[in-house]
Design an enzyme around this catalytic site. Structure first.
Site, PDB file in Angstrom:
ATOM      1  N   CYS A 114       8.521 -12.746-128.218  1.00  0.00           N
ATOM      2  CA  CYS A 114       9.800 -12.877-128.938  1.00  0.00           C
ATOM      3  C   CYS A 114      10.889 -13.508-128.081  1.00  0.00           C
ATOM      4  CB  CYS A 114      10.251 -11.521-129.458  1.00  0.00           C
ATOM      5  SG  CYS A 114       9.062 -10.833-130.613  1.00  0.00           S
ATOM      6  N   HIS A 254      17.621 -11.815-131.188  1.00  0.00           N
ATOM      7  CA  HIS A 254      16.280 -11.793-131.782  1.00  0.00           C
ATOM      8  C   HIS A 254      16.243 -10.810-132.955  1.00  0.00           C
ATOM      9  CE1 HIS A 254      12.072 -11.562-132.395  1.00  0.00           C
ATOM     10  NE2 HIS A 254      11.964 -10.338-131.915  1.00  0.00           N
ATOM     11  N   ASN A 284      10.736 -10.668-138.835  1.00  0.00           N
ATOM     12  CA  ASN A 284      10.636 -11.033-137.422  1.00  0.00           C
ATOM     13  C   ASN A 284       9.661 -12.208-137.278  1.00  0.00           C
ATOM     14  OD1 ASN A 284      10.113 -11.203-134.695  1.00  0.00           O
ATOM     15  ND2 ASN A 284       9.739  -9.012-134.390  1.00  0.00           N
TER      16      ASN A 284
HETATM   17  O1  UT7 Z   1       9.853  -8.268-131.833  1.00  0.00           O
HETATM   18  C1  UT7 Z   1       9.133  -7.786-130.752  1.00  0.00           C
HETATM   19  C2  UT7 Z   1       9.446  -6.413-130.408  1.00  0.00           C
HETATM   20  N1  UT7 Z   1       9.250  -5.500-131.483  1.00  0.00           N
HETATM   21  C3  UT7 Z   1      10.226  -4.661-131.840  1.00  0.00           C
HETATM   22  O2  UT7 Z   1      11.306  -4.777-131.338  1.00  0.00           O
HETATM   23  C4  UT7 Z   1       9.909  -3.571-132.816  1.00  0.00           C
HETATM   24  C5  UT7 Z   1      10.479  -2.273-132.347  1.00  0.00           C
HETATM   25  N2  UT7 Z   1      10.127  -1.134-133.172  1.00  0.00           N
HETATM   26  C6  UT7 Z   1      10.642  -0.953-134.416  1.00  0.00           C
HETATM   27  O3  UT7 Z   1      11.373  -1.787-134.926  1.00  0.00           O
HETATM   28  C7  UT7 Z   1      10.349   0.354-135.119  1.00  0.00           C
HETATM   29  O4  UT7 Z   1       9.762   1.232-134.199  1.00  0.00           O
HETATM   30  C8  UT7 Z   1       9.417   0.200-136.359  1.00  0.00           C
HETATM   31  C9  UT7 Z   1      10.183  -0.536-137.450  1.00  0.00           C
HETATM   32  C10 UT7 Z   1       8.161  -0.542-135.973  1.00  0.00           C
HETATM   33  C11 UT7 Z   1       9.068   1.574-136.868  1.00  0.00           C
HETATM   34  O5  UT7 Z   1      10.241   2.319-137.169  1.00  0.00           O
HETATM   35  P1  UT7 Z   1      10.458   3.783-136.572  1.00  0.00           P
HETATM   36  O6  UT7 Z   1      11.724   4.257-137.119  1.00  0.00           O
HETATM   37  O7  UT7 Z   1      10.300   3.713-135.105  1.00  0.00           O
HETATM   38  O8  UT7 Z   1       9.271   4.575-137.256  1.00  0.00           O
HETATM   39  P2  UT7 Z   1       8.165   5.478-136.553  1.00  0.00           P
HETATM   40  O9  UT7 Z   1       7.115   4.627-135.953  1.00  0.00           O
HETATM   41  O10 UT7 Z   1       8.837   6.502-135.712  1.00  0.00           O
HETATM   42  O11 UT7 Z   1       7.566   6.214-137.821  1.00  0.00           O
HETATM   43  C12 UT7 Z   1       8.333   7.161-138.582  1.00  0.00           C
HETATM   44  C13 UT7 Z   1       7.548   7.530-139.808  1.00  0.00           C
HETATM   45  C14 UT7 Z   1       6.090   7.882-139.530  1.00  0.00           C
HETATM   46  O12 UT7 Z   1       5.690   8.902-140.430  1.00  0.00           O
HETATM   47  P3  UT7 Z   1       5.568  10.401-139.913  1.00  0.00           P
HETATM   48  O13 UT7 Z   1       4.560  10.385-138.818  1.00  0.00           O
HETATM   49  O14 UT7 Z   1       6.956  10.783-139.460  1.00  0.00           O
HETATM   50  O15 UT7 Z   1       5.127  11.111-141.150  1.00  0.00           O
HETATM   51  C15 UT7 Z   1       5.356   6.623-139.901  1.00  0.00           C
HETATM   52  O16 UT7 Z   1       4.018   6.833-140.274  1.00  0.00           O
HETATM   53  O17 UT7 Z   1       7.523   6.412-140.718  1.00  0.00           O
HETATM   54  C16 UT7 Z   1       6.170   6.148-141.076  1.00  0.00           C
HETATM   55  N3  UT7 Z   1       6.042   4.722-141.333  1.00  0.00           N
HETATM   56  C17 UT7 Z   1       6.254   4.181-142.541  1.00  0.00           C
HETATM   57  N4  UT7 Z   1       6.579   4.727-143.728  1.00  0.00           N
HETATM   58  C18 UT7 Z   1       6.720   3.904-144.792  1.00  0.00           C
HETATM   59  C19 UT7 Z   1       5.743   3.733-140.459  1.00  0.00           C
HETATM   60  N5  UT7 Z   1       5.731   2.544-141.095  1.00  0.00           N
HETATM   61  C20 UT7 Z   1       6.046   2.810-142.395  1.00  0.00           C
HETATM   62  C21 UT7 Z   1       6.195   1.996-143.524  1.00  0.00           C
HETATM   63  N6  UT7 Z   1       6.527   2.579-144.700  1.00  0.00           N
HETATM   64  N7  UT7 Z   1       6.027   0.648-143.487  1.00  0.00           N
END
Ligand code: UT7
Length: 334
Positions: A114, A254, A284
């Site tokens: 990125c 980004h 992204n």
């Molecule tokens: O560009 C290169 C670098 N990349 C980044 O900068 C990405 C950085 N990371 C992020 O943007 C975020 O971590 C994500 C958008 C990938 C995920 O968001 P988050 O708020 O960190 O979610 P999480 O991984 O902590 O998951 C929270 C909950 C989980 O459920 P439980 O275990 O709490 O029941 C996930 O399974 O959200 C769930 N979840 C979803 N639910 C509905 C994860 N993806 C989804 C989804 N729809 N698409």
């Protein structure tokens, strides 16, 4: 002193748009979750299997040359930041150069995920500042849909396809790229990588069966590092150049997650009216995000505007660039 100035910007997005509602039909997610957790509403995904990253890059470069009124044969050097090259080799930059007729350019790819665009931009600017070249094209292009598992809801909602390109030319005026700070830390590899397809694990039946040719991301760990590092490096470049929030006209960060961008702006003390944002429409696009932002906002950019570019991505790689916009964008912007 010769500085490298961006003198034109262009972009390309595939026609096919996939909305959050479309994703709701194929995975267990909701528009509400995607919007509140990331800021994304839709993304462009190439659905023609015969098209690749070089096709998007070539379209962006063709438009770039048209806008600036130059022939591609005038390009001295063409760089492409990408993690989704058409093939392992040759470089996608070589293919783009051939497709646009940049027959006098040498070209190479730069892999910084990125941060690929800002790495390539600062690399290209060195060839202008030394006086060696007059026209350097910097492309950021990624067809992320080709390396995303559309059964994995944690990654497939985030990424999109797209390409952007800028032209760098020399100037003696007080505009152009003024400073940059870049970092990398290979320990970050654990949290964000593609497991197979390289020399460590070449493609095999096993790697395909185990879905090892897709993006592997530990979202929360990447999020934490991204928030801290992108914000810190952006604040640091302001400090280093004695810039206050009042001096900064725009932040072009980004587009990985709206929450990361907001945190960066907050750390810099920059109001949301100065933050370029198009994540809601494109998602992204990895190396594509920053040139696509500049393309979308070009019409609003004035000569002398101070812009901070900031990125964080796989590697880990991160950094910021301080530049002064070199022309009145109202005449050429879309
Ligand atoms: O560009 C290169 C670098 N990349 C980044 O900068 C990405 C950085 N990371 C992020 O943007 C975020 O971590 C994500 C958008 C990938 C995920 O968001 P988050 O708020 O960190 O979610 P999480 O991984 O902590 O998951 C929270 C909950 C989980 O459920 P439980 O275990 O709490 O029941 C996930 O399974 O959200 C769930 N979840 C979803 N639910 C509905 C994860 N993806 C989804 C989804 N729809 N698409």
């Amino acid at each position: 002193m010769i500085r490298a100035a961006i003198t034109a910007v262009a972009g390309f997005l595939p026609n096919n748009i996939v909305t959050n509602a479309d994703l709701e039909k194929i995975i267990d997610t909701t528009d509400e979750w995607i919007t509140t957790r990331t800021g994304i509403k839709q993304r462009h995904l190439e659905n023609n299997p015969n098209k690749a990253t070089s096709d998007m890059g070539a379209e962006a470069v063709k438009l770039l040359c048209k806008k600036r009124g130059i022939d591609p044969s005038e390009i001295d050097l063409l760089l492409c930041g990408t993690v989704t090259p058409d093939m392992v080799f040759p470089a996608t930059a070589n293919i783009i150069a051939a497709k646009v007729g940049a027959k006098n350019a040498w070209s190479f790819d730069l892999g910084a995920a990125c941060s690929g665009f800002i790495y390539a931009l600062t690399t290209g600017s060195q060839f202008i500042e030394t006086g060696r070249y007059k026209k350097v094209v910097v492309v950021g292009a990624d067809m992320m849909s080709r390396i995303i598992d559309y059964t994995d809801r944690t990654t497939c909602v985030i990424f999109g396809d797209g390409a952007g390109a800028v032209l760098l030319e020399p100037t003696n005026e007080d505009v152009g790229i003024k400073d940059f700070i870049l970092h990398s830390d290979g320990n970050g590899c654990t949290h964000l990588h593609m497991k197979a397809g390289g020399s460590l694990r070449p493609a095999s039946h096993e790697t395909v069966d185990n879905k090892m040719h897709y993006v592997y991301q530990e979202g929360q760990a990447v999020f934490k590092h991204a928030v801290y590092n992108m914000a810190e490096v952006s604040a640091k470049i302001m400090e280093k150049n004695n810039l206050t929030d009042k001096d900064v006209a725009w932040l072009a960060a980004h587009q990985a997650n709206k929450r990361i961008i907001d945190a960066t702006a907050q750390r810099m003390g920059v109001g949301s009216d100065k933050v370029m944002m198009n994540i809601e429409r494109y998602g992204n696009t990895t190396a594509g995000t920053i040139p696509l932002l500049l393309w979308d906002y070009e019409k609003q950019l004035k000569k002398g505007d101070t812009i901070i570019l900031a990125a964080f991505g796989g590697g880990f790689t991160w950094g910021s660039v301080y530049l002064k916009w070199a022309y009145d964008g109202s005449k050429t912007g879309k």
